[in-house]
Design a protein around this motif. Structure first.
Motif, PDB file in Angstrom:
ATOM      1  N   ASP A   1     -56.674 -16.920   2.770  1.00 49.73           N
ATOM      2  CA  ASP A   1     -56.899 -18.364   2.604  1.00 49.73           C
ATOM      3  C   ASP A   1     -57.772 -18.863   3.761  1.00 49.73           C
ATOM      4  O   ASP A   1     -57.279 -19.504   4.693  1.00 49.73           O
ATOM      5  N   GLU A   2     -59.072 -18.595   3.691  1.00 49.72           N
ATOM      6  CA  GLU A   2     -59.964 -18.888   4.816  1.00 49.72           C
ATOM      7  C   GLU A   2     -60.052 -20.372   5.124  1.00 49.72           C
ATOM      8  O   GLU A   2     -60.112 -20.774   6.291  1.00 49.72           O
ATOM      9  N   PHE A   3     -60.061 -21.229   4.092  1.00 46.02           N
ATOM     10  CA  PHE A   3     -60.346 -22.642   4.302  1.00 46.02           C
ATOM     11  C   PHE A   3     -59.125 -23.540   4.165  1.00 46.02           C
ATOM     12  O   PHE A   3     -59.247 -24.723   3.883  1.00 46.02           O
ATOM     13  N   GLU A   4     -57.946 -22.976   4.351  1.00 44.73           N
ATOM     14  CA  GLU A   4     -56.698 -23.740   4.407  1.00 44.73           C
ATOM     15  C   GLU A   4     -56.421 -24.500   3.122  1.00 44.73           C
ATOM     16  O   GLU A   4     -56.039 -25.659   3.128  1.00 44.73           O
ATOM     17  N   GLY A   5     -56.617 -23.806   1.997  1.00 39.86           N
ATOM     18  CA  GLY A   5     -56.281 -24.419   0.729  1.00 39.86           C
ATOM     19  C   GLY A   5     -54.864 -24.131   0.281  1.00 39.86           C
ATOM     20  O   GLY A   5     -54.380 -24.721  -0.681  1.00 39.86           O
ATOM     21  N   GLY A   6     -54.182 -23.204   0.975  1.00 44.19           N
ATOM     22  CA  GLY A   6     -52.830 -22.830   0.566  1.00 44.19           C
ATOM     23  C   GLY A   6     -52.008 -22.309   1.715  1.00 44.19           C
ATOM     24  O   GLY A   6     -51.591 -23.065   2.595  1.00 44.19           O
ATOM     25  N   ILE A   7     -51.825 -20.972   1.768  1.00 43.30           N
ATOM     26  CA  ILE A   7     -50.855 -20.423   2.720  1.00 43.30           C
ATOM     27  C   ILE A   7     -51.305 -20.521   4.175  1.00 43.30           C
ATOM     28  O   ILE A   7     -50.489 -20.342   5.073  1.00 43.30           O
ATOM     29  N   ARG A   8     -52.591 -20.793   4.417  1.00 45.10           N
ATOM     30  CA  ARG A   8     -52.993 -20.957   5.818  1.00 45.10           C
ATOM     31  C   ARG A   8     -52.262 -22.128   6.466  1.00 45.10           C
ATOM     32  O   ARG A   8     -52.146 -22.202   7.690  1.00 45.10           O
ATOM     33  N   MET A   9     -51.772 -23.032   5.636  1.00 48.81           N
ATOM     34  CA  MET A   9     -50.952 -24.128   6.151  1.00 48.81           C
ATOM     35  C   MET A   9     -49.734 -23.610   6.913  1.00 48.81           C
ATOM     36  O   MET A   9     -49.213 -24.293   7.795  1.00 48.81           O
ATOM     37  N   TYR A  10     -49.251 -22.412   6.566  1.00 50.00           N
ATOM     38  CA  TYR A  10     -48.077 -21.866   7.251  1.00 50.00           C
ATOM     39  C   TYR A  10     -48.290 -21.801   8.766  1.00 50.00           C
ATOM     40  O   TYR A  10     -47.335 -21.902   9.546  1.00 50.00           O
TER      41      TYR A  10
END
Length: 355
Positions: free
Chosen positions: A232-241
């Motif tokens: 998730d390079e652009f923080e559309g999903g699991i990068r929020m973790y």
């Protein structure tokens, strides 16, 4: 040790090797095909490592220019960015040249932002010198600067061409600066890596124990971030973790005055506060908050902040990048080693600020 960040558009390696700073020129030459490099650093790191890095880069055939700014979060702003632009123009750097970010998280964020916007983007390398930067901010391509209203509110996604980590540079960190980085490390154990959490449980919490095991700490932390960024390079999903503890943490940093509470300290406080309320709401298991408090306390991280000004913190939260319309996304840990996104009405966020 080497980790590969296997992004489709800009893959790169994270190199982790003790005592390797003197060979950074050969590494840079294997990545960059340019004439000029500007080292962007702060005055403190420059006094320790700029000469070593400059000499190594010059030996590798680069023409080097060093831009220094005043150390600290308060310098991470558009005024410093403009000064850097002027410096690059004065020294004739073109789109075919490069930038090296030499320093902690402030330097990496600012230098990455400058590189991503100067001439519409030039290549840059990260050489992080703080634990926070080595385990977190140098990886993943988030750049940014602060405004008076919000932390990192102006920024870009721009991946480096490589990240070069020499754990030995951490020996020159002050005790507070070293311990601060453990806020991000503890986060990684909580959201993804039980093995890392178990390593942390075996340590006695002293700076000596951190430094003795720092290669494993860095490797595990970088690997968690690498996996999440690739997915998730652009923080559309699991990068929020990766933002566990950060929503409240950023508000603490801003309301206290940039630099008064260090980033990793604020993350620790933020993890404890959001977990305490989430646990009461049944969103996290009983006892998880105590686990977090005990781990943070063992390493000397704060778990509370005073004065705790709910209205001020809430006002800061309304400018958070994770707020959208009348809702905000927070991160919780439903069990050790996993994370989940909890989207709530912005108004409900006030409950998460109550002691």
């Amino acid at each position: 040790m080497k980790l590969h960040v296997d992004l489709a558009t800009n893959p790169y390696d994270i190199m982790i090797e003790r005592g390797s700073l003197t060979s950074v020129g050969d590494w840079a030459r294997s990545i960059l095909n340019c004439q000029k490099i500007a080292i962007i650093t702060d005055d403190h790191v420059a006094s320790l490592y700029a000469e070593t890095v400059q000499q190594s880069l010059e030996t590798a055939g680069f023409e080097i220019f060093v831009f220094e700014f005043l150390e600290g979060e308060a310098s991470k702003n558009l005024t410093t960015v403009n000064n850097a632009y002027d410096f690059l123009l004065e020294n004739g750097l073109t789109r075919g040249d490069g930038i090296v970010a030499l320093g902690g998280g402030v330097v990496g964020d600012l230098a990455g932002f400058v590189a991503s916007t100067y001439m519409r983007g030039i290549p840059f390398l990260q050489i992080p010198t703080s634990l926070t930067a080595q385990v977190d901010s140098s990886i993943g391509g988030k750049t940014g600067v602060n405004t008076p209203r919000a932390k990192n509110s102006v920024g870009t996604f721009a991946q480096p061409k490589g990240v070069f980590i020499d754990p030995d540079v951490l020996k020159t960190l002050g005790k507070r600066e070293l311990i601060e980085g453990m806020g991000e490390v503890i986060k990684y154990g909580l959201i993804d890596d039980v093995d890392l959490w178990e390593i942390l449980e075996t340590l006695d919490g002293s700076p000596e124990s951190i430094l003795e095991h720092v290669e494993d700490i860095i490797y595990h932390s970088c690997n968690v971030k690498r996996k999440i960024v690739v997915e998730d390079e652009f923080e559309g999903g699991i990068r929020m973790y990766l933002n566990f503890g950060h929503t409240i943490g950023h508000a603490i940093e801003q309301t206290a005055g940039y630099g008064k509470v260090m980033h990793g300290e604020a993350v620790a406080i933020g993890m404890v506060q959001i977990s305490r309320v989430a646990e009461k709401k049944g969103l996290m298991p009983a006892g998880m908050t105590d686990k977090i408090i005990n781990m943070c306390a063992k390493f000397g991280l704060p778990t509370d902040h005073k004065p705790w000004l709910v209205n001020d913190l809430y006002a800061a939260l309304t400018h958070d990048k994770k707020a959208s319309g009348n809702t905000i996304k927070t991160v919780i840990v439903p069990k050790l080693g996993s994370a989940a996104i909890n989207q709530i009405p912005l108004e409900e966020m006030k409950e998460y600020l109550e002691k």
